[in-house]
Scaffold this motif. Sequence first.
Motif: not given
Length: 104
Positions: A48-69
């Motif tokens: 979703a972040i990659f496909r969002d046109a306003t978020l051109k940055s590829a430097e966002i890391n995502v981690e999830t633990f028990k539903g908390v992102v």
Amino acid sequence: MNRLGRSLLAAFVAVALVAGAGCASTSTQEGSGEYLDDSVITGKVKTAIFRDATLKSAEINVETFKGVVQLSGFVNSAADIRRAMAVARGIHGVVSVKNAMRVK
């Protein structure tokens, strides 16, 4: 049931209980089902972040633990931080979103 049968049944029950406990989650460790759920959530948030046109940055890391992102990395503006958090919150299964992103 004879003595051997009862012993085998007791052994089987004991092994099943230990195996089940090994897959259970604790406050600091996910169970195998939760790990898979979190992997799916992480993938959906990244997509979703990659496909969002306003978020051109590829430097966002995502981690999830028990539903908390948790989002970390670098973005171009505070507006990008707010947008990335809104995108993550919109994903089914996300309990909450933590921000560890920084503006470049």
